[in-house]
Enzyme design. Structure first.
Site: not given
Ligand SMILES: Cc1ncc(COP(=O)(O)O)c(C=O)c1O
Lengths: 258, 399
Positions: A58, A47
């Site tokens: 994040d 990924e």
């Protein structure tokens, strides 16, 4: 050609390890060698994150990798060309993961077409609304043989889990905790309850558990409930400190998978 | 408001203003935002909510705020200029209209804690204030640069019992503080309500904040009628960071096309200087902080760091309602530079004895870009007072 993600889940439904890293980090062209090393180390899915200036989902580790990648000069066209390069040697499923804005500026249709041509198998666009995908883009993804993975969170309702399952192709990304990304060393009891709930909700898609998977204990626990797990921040942290990918990446993977 | 004409500038059921708006959020935020979406109209239309909201605005905030006929300023610009005195609100800016509304909503949703972002610190102070009022725990994220240039507001928040956390990413200003507040909400989804400070963010925030701020133009209509016999002015001017004071000042005039609505953005050191926050001049449609809107960005879709001397306008986007109002031409967008705003701020001090917030000074600075008729009724929304900006005024000198 058959979608590599679909093909993978047809032959394997346990202990799948998907590893996330940010494209263009720590150095601009490391994207390629990291993919090669991951394949050599025996992971199942790669990924690659599309860097963005404002990664709101994040935690600090991946935020930092986004910033470094952008400072290195990473762009979406460049990342797509790196994936073409990766495809010369790497046969694993490749997923691009990123925030919607860079994709929108590239043009969703053009992006889907170019990513597919470069050898990408699936996309994860966490801030793309479900209805926007089903109304505007699903046919496009199908046409270019790209799978689309949605996230579900511990707070996602049972009804919405069914909607997401229905709209998903390939696998579902089960976020392990109500949190931004970041490595953790253990699961809390309520997380286990949530994994059990997912396991019992008879989804048509397999699910991989991500966020906070960092070591063998968390990986094997996650793999008990899901088809496997996704490791991100812990791997990005390794890349930041490693001076020898050929040695460190295989040993990182071995540590997690056993 | 079922007829089409009347909903043209309001949000539709899906959360869009024309092509702008929506809710572009990761799944971790979806349940929180959905909970709000399902409940906000129901709650704010309840009689007991309205009553408590109106009562607090009256007895605590000090509303209605005056509509002041600024005679010397009028002379200067050859028009009849009124100032809507949001600077006289408790805490010194319009921001508290919204925080009162949201804290009452948060309580009814059973939330225990509040998180917020702030740029100039006015929204942070307004949030810290209502949290003290309601006895709720409060965390405010503020860019490190903004903490330095708006220091008095940092200390005000701390005195009020709020924890101020520096945002250390990106340009360390409002955009980054917003990122951090959203991350905090992702990590604390059940007990925490996020009080956004402008008409930005995922649906329903822009609509909700615009409704809470719409009291500004509601009062203007009544006050103008008292002053002039006519609720409709010829012009309304307001500065735009995210656009909440402008949304409030325009709200009840959106469908009266005879009222010229003027939004003033911060041009920083000049629109083309590379140091600017003039979003409509420099932006393209994009997605940031949960909505599709006009956004200053690179060709590759990376958000550009904005610049303005005014912390409250130092933001690379505008609320989706404003992107739509710009797109449709309903609102005229202009900009004022740092210099023009500072001069206009000092000028207001000299002419009227009012030192405005530097944000509001941008709205004043735009007056000189227009040719008025003597009998034109012009309202400038004076969104805040200049106390917080004293250090910037002092450093600027030239007075
Ligand atoms: C006095 C004042 N005016 C205007 C603004 C800009 O915000 P908005 O565009 O949402 O009104 C701020 C923001 O901090 C402010 O403090």
């Amino acid at each position: 050609m058959k979608n590599r993600i679909t093909a993978l889940f047809q032959k394997q439904n346990k202990n799948i390890l998907s590893v996330f890293y940010t494209g263009g980090f720590p150095r601009l062209n490391d994207t390629i060698i990291i993919a090669q090393q991951l394949q050599k180390s025996g992971v199942e899915i790669i990924e690659i994150g599309i860097p963005f200036s404002d990664p709101v989902a994040d935690g600090p580790t991946i935020q930092d990798s986004n910033k470094v990648a952008l400072d290195n000069g990473m762009t979406l066209p460049l990342l797509i060309s790196q994936i073409k390069e990766i495809r010369k040697t790497v046969t694993l499923p490749i997923i691009l993961m990123g925030y919607f804005n860079p994709v929108m500026q590239y043009g969703v249709e053009r992006f889907v077409k170019d990513a597919s041509a470069a050898g990408v198998d699936g996309l994860i666009l966490p801030d793309m609304p479900l209805h926007e995908f089903t109304e505007k883009y699903k046919d496009l993804f199908d046409q270019y043989n790209l799978s689309n993975t949605f996230l579900i969170a511990p707070t996602t309702s049972a009804e919405r889990i069914q909607q997401i399952d229905h709209a998903s192709e390939g696998f579902i990304y089960a976020v392990a905790a109500s949190s931004t990304t970041g490595a953790r060393s253990d699961f809390a009891p309520e997380q286990i309850t949530y994994f059990e709930k997912l396991q019992n909700s008879k989804l048509k898609n397999p699910f991989l558990i991500g966020f906070g998977i960092s070591n063998r204990a968390t990986f094997s626990k996650a793999a008990e409930y899901g088809a496997g797990a996704i490791v991100g921040s812990a791997f990005v942290q390794l890349l930041k400190t490693s001076s020898d990918f050929e040695k460190d990446i295989p040993s990182f993977v071995k540590n997690i998978k056993g | 408001m079922s007829n089409k004409q009347n909903t043209r500038f309001h949000v539709n059921e899906q959360g869009y203003y024309g092509q702008f708006g929506g809710a572009y959020i990761p799944e971790m935020l979806y349940p929180n935002v959905e909970e709000l979406r399902e409940n906000y109209l129901k709650i704010i239309q309840q009689p007991d909510f309205k009553e408590e909201f109106d009562h607090l605005l009256k007895t605590y905030v000090g509303r209605p705020t005056p509509l002041y006929h600024a005679k010397r300023l009028s002379e200067k610009f050859n028009a009849t200029v009124y100032l809507k005195r949001e600077d006289l609100c408790h805490t010194g800016a319009h921001k508290i209209n919204n925080t009162i509304g949201q804290i009452l909503l948060a309580k009814r949703l059973g939330k225990e804690k509040i998180v917020a972002e702030t740029g100039a610190g006015q929204h942070g102070v307004a949030t810290a204030t209502v949290c003290a009022l309601m006895g709720m725990e409060c965390i405010v994220y503020m860019g490190k640069i903004d903490m330095e240039r708006q220091r008095p507001n940092v200390e005000r928040m701390r005195i009020l019992g709020t924890k101020v956390v520096p945002a250390l990413s990106g340009s360390m200003t409002l955009k980054d503080a917003t990122n951090e507040a959203m991350r905090h909400w992702i990590n604390n989804p059940t007990d925490t309500h996020y009080i956004i400070g402008s008409v930005v963010g995922p649906h329903p925030y822009p609509d909700m904040v615009a409704r809470f701020q719409s009291v500004i133009s509601e009062e203007m209509k009544i006050q103008l009628t008292e002053e002039t016999g006519n609720p409709f002015p010829d012009y309304v001017f307001a500065c735009v960071g995210g656009g909440s004071n402008a949304a409030g000042a325009f709200y009840h005039y959106l469908h009266d096309e005879n009222v010229n609505l003027v939004a003033v953005e911060a041009a920083g050191k000049g629109v083309d200087s590379g140091e600017s926050a003039a979003t409509t001049a420099l932006g393209k449609p994009g997605v940031l902080h949960g909505s599709k809107t006009l956004l200053m960005q690179t060709q590759d879709g990376q958000v550009v760091e904005p610049y303005s001397i005014s912390a409250g306008l130092d933001y690379p986007g505008i609320g989706p309602i404003h992107a739509h109002l710009f797109d449709t031409g309903r609102v005229k967008f202009v900009s004022a530079t740092d210099d023009e705003a500072m001069n206009a701020g000092i000028q207001l001090g000299r002419l009227e004895g009012i030192i405005p917030a530097i944000e509001s000074a941008h709205a004043l600075a735009a007056l000189s870009q227009f040719e008025f008729d003597q009998d034109d009724i012009v309202v400038v929304n004076l969104s805040g007072r200049g106390d917080k900006d004293l250090e910037t005024y002092i450093r600027w000198g030239k007075y």
